[in-house]
Structure formats: C-alpha cells, structure tokens
Scaffold this motif. Structure first.
Motif, mmCIF file in Angstrom:
data_model
loop_
_atom_site.group_PDB
_atom_site.id
_atom_site.type_symbol
_atom_site.label_atom_id
_atom_site.label_comp_id
_atom_site.label_asym_id
_atom_site.label_seq_id
_atom_site.Cartn_x
_atom_site.Cartn_y
_atom_site.Cartn_z
ATOM 1 N N ASP A 101 43.443 84.453 31.886
ATOM 2 C CA ASP A 101 42.197 85.218 32.000
ATOM 3 C C ASP A 101 41.520 85.365 33.330
ATOM 4 O O ASP A 101 41.594 84.140 33.935
ATOM 5 N N TYR A 102 40.819 86.249 33.685
ATOM 6 C CA TYR A 102 40.150 86.430 34.727
ATOM 7 C C TYR A 102 38.747 87.033 34.416
ATOM 8 O O TYR A 102 38.355 87.999 34.855
ATOM 9 N N PRO A 103 37.858 85.967 34.083
ATOM 10 C CA PRO A 103 36.612 86.361 33.613
ATOM 11 C C PRO A 103 35.572 86.714 34.989
ATOM 12 O O PRO A 103 34.683 87.348 34.633
ATOM 13 N N ILE A 108 41.839 93.714 35.798
ATOM 14 C CA ILE A 108 42.981 93.049 35.671
ATOM 15 C C ILE A 108 43.883 93.898 35.693
ATOM 16 O O ILE A 108 43.869 94.899 35.065
ATOM 17 N N VAL A 109 45.092 93.952 36.526
ATOM 18 C CA VAL A 109 46.231 94.824 36.704
ATOM 19 C C VAL A 109 47.445 93.951 36.555
ATOM 20 O O VAL A 109 47.408 92.664 36.578
ATOM 21 N N ARG A 110 48.373 94.707 36.174
ATOM 22 C CA ARG A 110 49.952 94.196 36.228
ATOM 23 C C ARG A 110 50.761 94.489 37.309
ATOM 24 O O ARG A 110 50.737 95.641 37.606
ATOM 25 N N GLY A 136 44.004 89.286 38.770
ATOM 26 C CA GLY A 136 42.628 89.739 38.803
ATOM 27 C C GLY A 136 42.219 90.060 40.182
ATOM 28 O O GLY A 136 42.748 89.630 41.190
ATOM 29 N N ILE A 137 41.372 91.129 40.185
ATOM 30 C CA ILE A 137 41.195 91.804 41.475
ATOM 31 C C ILE A 137 39.413 91.945 41.398
ATOM 32 O O ILE A 137 38.865 92.109 40.396
ATOM 33 N N ARG A 138 38.882 91.392 42.479
ATOM 34 C CA ARG A 138 37.533 91.429 42.530
ATOM 35 C C ARG A 138 37.153 92.193 43.826
ATOM 36 O O ARG A 138 37.440 91.333 44.872
ATOM 37 N N SER A 148 43.739 87.501 42.653
ATOM 38 C CA SER A 148 44.020 86.166 42.321
ATOM 39 C C SER A 148 45.030 86.374 41.257
ATOM 40 O O SER A 148 45.278 87.070 40.486
ATOM 41 N N PHE A 149 46.035 85.151 41.357
ATOM 42 C CA PHE A 149 46.978 84.994 40.349
ATOM 43 C C PHE A 149 46.486 83.552 39.450
ATOM 44 O O PHE A 149 46.367 82.423 40.455
ATOM 45 N N MET A 150 46.124 83.339 38.316
ATOM 46 C CA MET A 150 45.662 82.056 37.803
ATOM 47 C C MET A 150 44.620 81.869 38.287
ATOM 48 O O MET A 150 43.488 82.565 38.445
#
Length: 176
Positions: A101-103, A108-110, A136-138, A148-150
């Motif tokens: 989860d990337y709140p 969120i990309v695969r 996750g991309i921010r 980010s991963f996890m």
C-alpha cells in the motif's frame, strides 16, 4: 497480479506432449503470473509465439532427472526408501502476500516484465528484479519523482531521464 505458484505440471513424456497443452487459456494463465509459456506451437496455429527449443530440451531433462531421483533411485540416507514415498505435501495453503500500500504516493504502477515503469507514454527503466511488482511514485519536486518499493525509496527519475537513478542506500552504516 502475481498469485504465487501456479499448480500446473506438464509431465516429461514424449517430445510432442507439450503441444497438447498449446491452448490460449494456459498461455494467458502463465502470462498473468508474469512468466513465459515455453510451449511449442501446434503446426496449424496462425499466430507465432516465442519458443526456445534449448530451454524446452533442458526443462525436459531436468524433469526426467527429478522423476528418477524421487521415484526410481533408493537413497541410503532414507534407509533405502524413495523420496517420493516419504514426501508429503504441506497441509498449509499458500497465500500470497498482500499488495503493498502506498498511501503517501501520487500513483501506483506495476513494473513490466522487461523491468520498466510506464507513466503515460514514457517508459522508465528500473530493473527486471521488480518485474510484476507494484511501486509507488510521488512527485517530490517540479518534474522529479521518487520511486518506492514497500517502505524503501529506490531512487528518482525526472522529465529528461528514462531511468531511475539510485537514491541513498538505506542499509549503509550511519556516519558518526
């Protein structure tokens, strides 16, 4: 979405056995698990698929070796028993881990099979190690994104580069 191991076993058998399994259902099932179905196509198939005879041959040899090792060759360490007689499958059902989860991220990309992140029409190179995983991309600055991963920050990419540049190493010893 990866679901863990696929419970599908094609036996070693004859060279033509794999062709009996050349169905789109199997190819799609394997493709969903971010794997590659190395099955020779039937001669009447109109569309071509990637196939490696070398991998197919050696997969067959490995499967034959495993069959002999487990069921035709007694083991001294097992008091002359065959491993296939003693082995019992685990009673626990495999449950794949939850998707991360990337709140605090914008998107969120695969990661694709070839190790890329696709953002719009852009293809940003990352690594095949993350193939099939969600990241996750921010946006941390104007046109600069954090990947980010996890709970680990992997690195950054910007408008010009098509690759993720590494960020600080979270496992490096702290300087005193």
């Amino acid at each position: 979405m990866p679901r863990g191991p696929i419970a599908l076993k094609l036996t070693a058998g004859q060279a033509h056995d794999g062709k009996a399994h050349d169905g789109m259902e199997i190819r799609q099932l394997v493709g969903e698990g971010y794997a590659w179905a190395n099955i020779p196509a039937r001669k009447n198939r109109k569309e071509a698929f990637a196939f490696s005879g070398f991998i197919y041959l050696y997969r067959n040899l490995v499967e034959r070796f495993i069959e002999v090792y487990n069921n035709e060759r007694p083991h001294q360490a097992l008091s002359g028993a065959y491993p296939g007689e003693i082995y019992t499958p685990s009673p626990r059902v495999y449950e794949p881990p939850r998707e991360p989860d990337y709140p605090f991220h914008d998107r969120i990309v695969r990661v694709t099979r070839c190790g890329r992140i696709c953002v719009g029409k852009r293809k940003i190179n990352l690594s095949t190690v993350f193939a099939g995983q969600t990241l996750g991309i921010r946006e941390v600055d104007d046109q600069i994104w954090l990947v980010s991963f996890m709970h680990y920050d992997l690195g950054f990419f910007d408008k010009e580069t098509d690759r993720v540049e590494p960020g600080p190493n979270p496992f490096a010893p702290e300087k005193l």
